[in-house]
Scaffold this motif. Structure first.
Motif, PDB file in Angstrom:
ATOM      1  N   GLY A  29       0.786  -1.233   0.000  1.00  0.00           N
ATOM      2  CA  GLY A  29       0.000   0.000   0.000  1.00  0.00           C
ATOM      3  C   GLY A  29       0.815   1.279   0.000  1.00  0.00           C
ATOM      4  N   ASP A  30       2.113   1.201   0.276  1.00  0.00           N
ATOM      5  CA  ASP A  30       2.917   2.423   0.352  1.00  0.00           C
ATOM      6  C   ASP A  30       2.992   3.105  -1.004  1.00  0.00           C
ATOM      7  N   SER A  31       2.734   4.402  -0.998  1.00  0.00           N
ATOM      8  CA  SER A  31       2.862   5.146  -2.254  1.00  0.00           C
ATOM      9  C   SER A  31       4.309   5.044  -2.736  1.00  0.00           C
ATOM     10  N   GLY A  32       4.483   4.948  -4.042  1.00  0.00           N
ATOM     11  CA  GLY A  32       5.832   4.923  -4.603  1.00  0.00           C
ATOM     12  C   GLY A  32       6.543   3.591  -4.450  1.00  0.00           C
ATOM     13  N   THR A  33       5.831   2.548  -4.055  1.00  0.00           N
ATOM     14  CA  THR A  33       6.493   1.229  -3.975  1.00  0.00           C
ATOM     15  C   THR A  33       5.887   0.288  -5.017  1.00  0.00           C
ATOM     16  N   PHE A  34       6.732  -0.564  -5.556  1.00  0.00           N
ATOM     17  CA  PHE A  34       6.253  -1.450  -6.628  1.00  0.00           C
ATOM     18  C   PHE A  34       7.077  -2.728  -6.746  1.00  0.00           C
ATOM     19  N   SER A  35       7.945  -2.997  -5.774  1.00  0.00           N
ATOM     20  CA  SER A  35       8.788  -4.196  -5.905  1.00  0.00           C
ATOM     21  C   SER A  35       7.961  -5.478  -5.817  1.00  0.00           C
ATOM     22  N   ASP A  36       6.974  -5.497  -4.928  1.00  0.00           N
ATOM     23  CA  ASP A  36       6.139  -6.698  -4.815  1.00  0.00           C
ATOM     24  C   ASP A  36       5.405  -6.936  -6.139  1.00  0.00           C
ATOM     25  N   ARG A  37       4.858  -5.860  -6.657  1.00  0.00           N
ATOM     26  CA  ARG A  37       4.122  -5.980  -7.923  1.00  0.00           C
ATOM     27  C   ARG A  37       5.035  -6.485  -9.033  1.00  0.00           C
ATOM     28  N   MET A  38       6.258  -5.977  -9.044  1.00  0.00           N
ATOM     29  CA  MET A  38       7.160  -6.378 -10.132  1.00  0.00           C
ATOM     30  C   MET A  38       7.566  -7.841 -10.039  1.00  0.00           C
ATOM     31  N   ILE A  39       7.626  -8.374  -8.825  1.00  0.00           N
ATOM     32  CA  ILE A  39       7.865  -9.821  -8.683  1.00  0.00           C
ATOM     33  C   ILE A  39       6.642 -10.586  -9.186  1.00  0.00           C
ATOM     34  N   MET A  40       5.468 -10.159  -8.729  1.00  0.00           N
ATOM     35  CA  MET A  40       4.259 -10.920  -9.078  1.00  0.00           C
ATOM     36  C   MET A  40       3.976 -10.858 -10.576  1.00  0.00           C
ATOM     37  N   GLU A  41       4.267  -9.715 -11.190  1.00  0.00           N
ATOM     38  CA  GLU A  41       4.047  -9.591 -12.636  1.00  0.00           C
ATOM     39  C   GLU A  41       5.214 -10.157 -13.445  1.00  0.00           C
ATOM     40  N   GLY A  42       6.410 -10.068 -12.883  1.00  0.00           N
ATOM     41  CA  GLY A  42       7.596 -10.408 -13.667  1.00  0.00           C
ATOM     42  C   GLY A  42       8.202 -11.768 -13.378  1.00  0.00           C
ATOM     43  N   ILE A  80       3.600 -15.274   8.255  1.00  0.00           N
ATOM     44  CA  ILE A  80       3.310 -14.143   7.358  1.00  0.00           C
ATOM     45  C   ILE A  80       4.621 -13.514   6.922  1.00  0.00           C
ATOM     46  N   ASN A  81       4.793 -13.407   5.632  1.00  0.00           N
ATOM     47  CA  ASN A  81       5.946 -12.680   5.091  1.00  0.00           C
ATOM     48  C   ASN A  81       5.510 -11.853   3.899  1.00  0.00           C
ATOM     49  N   ASN A  82       6.343 -10.890   3.607  1.00  0.00           N
ATOM     50  CA  ASN A  82       6.151 -10.013   2.463  1.00  0.00           C
ATOM     51  C   ASN A  82       6.540 -10.740   1.161  1.00  0.00           C
ATOM     52  N   VAL A  83       6.071 -10.242   0.031  1.00  0.00           N
ATOM     53  CA  VAL A  83       6.369 -10.858  -1.278  1.00  0.00           C
ATOM     54  C   VAL A  83       7.878 -10.982  -1.497  1.00  0.00           C
ATOM     55  N   VAL A  84       8.608  -9.884  -1.281  1.00  0.00           N
ATOM     56  CA  VAL A  84      10.048  -9.909  -1.564  1.00  0.00           C
ATOM     57  C   VAL A  84      10.764 -10.841  -0.585  1.00  0.00           C
ATOM     58  N   SER A  85      10.291 -10.897   0.658  1.00  0.00           N
ATOM     59  CA  SER A  85      10.901 -11.826   1.625  1.00  0.00           C
ATOM     60  C   SER A  85      10.782 -13.254   1.106  1.00  0.00           C
ATOM     61  N   PHE A  86       9.567 -13.657   0.730  1.00  0.00           N
ATOM     62  CA  PHE A  86       9.384 -15.027   0.218  1.00  0.00           C
ATOM     63  C   PHE A  86      10.192 -15.235  -1.072  1.00  0.00           C
ATOM     64  N   ALA A  87      10.156 -14.232  -1.949  1.00  0.00           N
ATOM     65  CA  ALA A  87      10.795 -14.398  -3.264  1.00  0.00           C
ATOM     66  C   ALA A  87      12.325 -14.450  -3.159  1.00  0.00           C
ATOM     67  N   THR A  88      12.853 -14.020  -2.020  1.00  0.00           N
ATOM     68  CA  THR A  88      14.308 -14.046  -1.840  1.00  0.00           C
ATOM     69  C   THR A  88      14.783 -15.394  -1.297  1.00  0.00           C
ATOM     70  N   VAL A  89      13.842 -16.164  -0.753  1.00  0.00           N
ATOM     71  CA  VAL A  89      14.224 -17.444  -0.144  1.00  0.00           C
ATOM     72  C   VAL A  89      14.810 -18.452  -1.148  1.00  0.00           C
ATOM     73  N   PRO A  90      14.212 -18.607  -2.350  1.00  0.00           N
ATOM     74  CA  PRO A  90      14.766 -19.636  -3.252  1.00  0.00           C
ATOM     75  C   PRO A  90      16.262 -19.481  -3.517  1.00  0.00           C
ATOM     76  N   ILE A  91      16.727 -18.270  -3.746  1.00  0.00           N
ATOM     77  CA  ILE A  91      18.152 -18.112  -4.055  1.00  0.00           C
ATOM     78  C   ILE A  91      19.005 -18.382  -2.813  1.00  0.00           C
ATOM     79  N   ILE A  92      18.465 -18.066  -1.636  1.00  0.00           N
ATOM     80  CA  ILE A  92      19.208 -18.356  -0.396  1.00  0.00           C
ATOM     81  C   ILE A  92      19.380 -19.866  -0.243  1.00  0.00           C
ATOM     82  N   ILE A  93      18.305 -20.591  -0.497  1.00  0.00           N
ATOM     83  CA  ILE A  93      18.389 -22.050  -0.328  1.00  0.00           C
ATOM     84  C   ILE A  93      19.245 -22.651  -1.446  1.00  0.00           C
ATOM     85  N   GLU A  94      19.083 -22.127  -2.642  1.00  0.00           N
ATOM     86  CA  GLU A  94      19.856 -22.693  -3.765  1.00  0.00           C
ATOM     87  C   GLU A  94      21.356 -22.436  -3.595  1.00  0.00           C
ATOM     88  N   ARG A  95      21.706 -21.181  -3.286  1.00  0.00           N
ATOM     89  CA  ARG A  95      23.131 -20.825  -3.246  1.00  0.00           C
ATOM     90  C   ARG A  95      23.744 -20.930  -1.858  1.00  0.00           C
TER      91      ARG A  95
END
Ligand SMILES: Cc1cc2nc3c(=O)[nH]c(=O)nc-3n(C[C@H](O)[C@H](O)[C@H](O)COP(=O)(O)O)c2cc1C
Ligand code: SF4
Length: 531
Positions: free
Chosen positions: A185-198, A307-322
């Motif tokens: 909901g924060d104005s000027g933020t879009f990282s979560d959206r960019m993960i979900m769309e991209g 409960i975690n944020n989109v970017v928090s969850f999306a960062t986990v795969p690379i942590i586990i992989e690498r």
């Protein structure tokens, strides 16, 4: 035979700038020239000043052109852009564009590169390696890796993710839930959206790893209704994950079940606060809950909920992989890894910048952002969304990490035409409009705060009202149940402290505001020591 592959983003910002029209114009032009092309609708790389950015696959790499308008298409074909040839919009090899090359893309490695809804493309670019390793490691070792990595929540509070996962894993009650906070909901933020769309599969993978780690069988993505493109991408990706055995009763033959659904919000900022979000998912109006109990032990439908944020969850795969060390090696102090900063407002080159934590605000605003879009002098920068503090130009050397400033990655740039008294008033008004109404300091305080700022601006007993406003800010800071009321004083007081002239005040009038605006409230924190 398909001769040329072109990439045109389907991401909202690019679409709002005409990407669909560009795709259509390219299709038509190719057809009229009898050229066989394949258009991939990718996510965005986040370089908004060049969107819609069209990329053409060539033997020398993907050559980028942008910003492309439909009217440019004929001339691009005339210039043989399908072979990567010269044109006034040619930006060169996409990965070599300095703005992109200088970033450290871990979480956003695939965003803008792959076809977001193609599972094959996801896997071809390293997708699901994290899940595979997680299954091999087992739950305890996965939690240990996440803990060891130093990952802290990217939703604002910066809480250590591993501790949260361990608490949920140790909870005895079942069933357990995994909930992704995609309210953004924060104005000027879009990282979560960019993960979900991209790169929606990355989020699904991260949530699946989390579910295995804590023993959850059902997941929800709480998505704001204002994100229709993200919703479409998620729906497609979730359906594909189900039909390919990456979700469902027996995820990739592991014998473990994980089901995932989307829940749509209805447009309330407070529903991004995790307990209000739970109320909303359960079908009630979004009101903040008292804690304890903490969600990891008792939350959704009374059960343990991670409960975690989109970017928090999306960062986990690379942590586990690498591995934890790989991620830990980036960052500064207790702020490990990379974070996607989102530069917006009056920035010349706005967009998404993933860098190791600890980068300075000046580097983000000037090196990446290029200063103001208007070309006028920069006057203020707000860090951390609508509840973040304002910085002056002379303060930009602050390092961006959890210790010095809020690590909500939204950064807004203002030039010298900004009226900071209006911005302070807006912060109080925003709080009044978005308050859930549960506690008095926020519900009533924000309305009184708006009135007090009006009085100060209109020279009605300004010094007396300033003192009352300062007291009110303390009451909101210390007496609010959640960070909406608790953090609103931050933009208000920092605007007063650094820009008193906009309120008709002298610097000496605001001396008593103090040097330390450190705030730490349950649900979110923002720490900003004023020099
Ligand atoms: C008013 C308010 C709004 C919030 N909005 C969001 C949001 O939009 N997205 C988000 O992830 N966290 C938001 N948070 C923080 C969440 O309450 C919570 O800390 C977060 O989702 C936990 O995930 P993380 O540990 O991965 O950061 C908000 C908090 C407050 C107080
Ligand atoms: S601070 Fe505001 S939003 Fe948070 S619980 Fe209190 S009234 Fe609700």
């Amino acid at each position: 035979m398909t001769n040329s592959i072109l990439y045109i983003p389907r991401e909202s910002s690019a679409v709002s700038l005409g990407a669909d029209a560009v795709a259509e114009a390219i299709r038509k032009e190719a057809s009229s020239r009898k050229l066989d092309i394949k258009i991939v609708r990718n996510g965005s790389r986040g370089m908004f000043s060049h969107e819609p950015m069209v990329e053409v696959a060539t033997s020398g790499g993907r050559i980028a052109y942008g910003p492309v308008a439909a009217r440019d298409v004929a001339s691009l074909f005339d210039s043989n852009f399908l072979d990567g040839r010269e044109h006034r919009l040619r930006l060169g090899v996409a990965e070599e564009i300095p703005w992109l090359k200088s970033q450290t893309r871990l979480t956003f490695a695939r965003a803008g590169v792959t076809d977001p809804i193609s599972l094959d493309d996801f896997i071809a670019h390293g997708g699901y390696r994290g899940l595979k390793r997680a299954i091999e490691l087992g739950a305890d070792a996965v939690i240990a890796e996440v803990t060891e990595s130093g990952l802290r929540g990217r939703g604002g509070a910066g809480f250590p993710t591993g501790i949260k996962w361990k608490t949920a894993a140790d909870a005895l009650a079942t069933p357990k839930y995994v909930v992704c906070n995609a309210d953004e909901g924060d104005s000027g933020t879009f990282s979560d959206r960019m993960i979900m769309e991209g790169d929606p599969f990355e989020l699904i993978e991260g949530m699946t790893i989390a579910a295995f780690a804590v023993g959850a069988t059902q997941g929800y993505i709480y998505l704001r209704s204002e994100y229709p493109h993200a919703r479409r991408a998620l729906i497609e990706a979730i359906a594909t994950a189900y039909s390919n055995g990456y979700l469902g009763a027996n995820v990739v033959g592991s014998g473990k079940a994980f089901d995932l659904e989307i829940r749509l919000g209805a447009g309330a900022y407070i529903c991004g606060e995790e307990t209000a979000m739970l109320e909303s998912i359960e079908g009630r109006r979004g009101m903040v809950r008292f804690k304890p109990p903490i969600p990891a032990l008792e939350a959704l439908f009374g059960k343990p909920t991670l409960i975690n944020n989109v970017v928090s969850f999306a960062t986990v795969p690379i942590i586990i992989e690498r591995g934890a060390k790989f991620f830990r090696d980036f960052g500064a102090g207790n702020s490990r890894g990379t974070i996607p900063f989102q530069l917006a407002g009056n920035a010349k080159r706005p967009g998404l910048i993933e860098t190791p934590m600890g980068v300075t605000l000046r580097e983000i605003v000037y090196d990446y952002g290029g200063g103001t879009a208007s070309g006028r002098p920069l006057r203020a920068v707000q860090v951390g969304g609508p509840l973040g503090a304002y910085f002056t130009e002379s303060m930009l050397d602050v390092a961006l990490d959890f210790e010095s400033v809020a690590a909500r990655g939204g950064i807004l740039v203002f030039d010298d035409t900004v009226d900071m008294a209006r911005m302070a008033r807006y912060a109080m008004e925003f709080c009044a409009i978005e308050s859930c109404g549960k506690c008095t300091p926020c519900r009533i305080g924000s309305i009184r705060g708006t009135e007090l700022i009006d009085d100060i601006i209109n020279r009605r007993r300004p010094r007396e009202n300033l003192e009352v406003l300062r007291d009110l800010c303390d009451t909101m800071k210390f007496g609010s149940l959640c960070a909406l009321g608790g953090l609103t004083p931050l933009p208000v007081l920092s605007a007063l402290k650094y820009f008193p002239e906009d309120f008709g005040l002298a610097a000496s009038d605001v001396d008593f505001i103090g040097d330390d605006l450190t705030i730490s409230i349950s649900g979110a924190s923002s720490t900003h020591a004023i020099a």
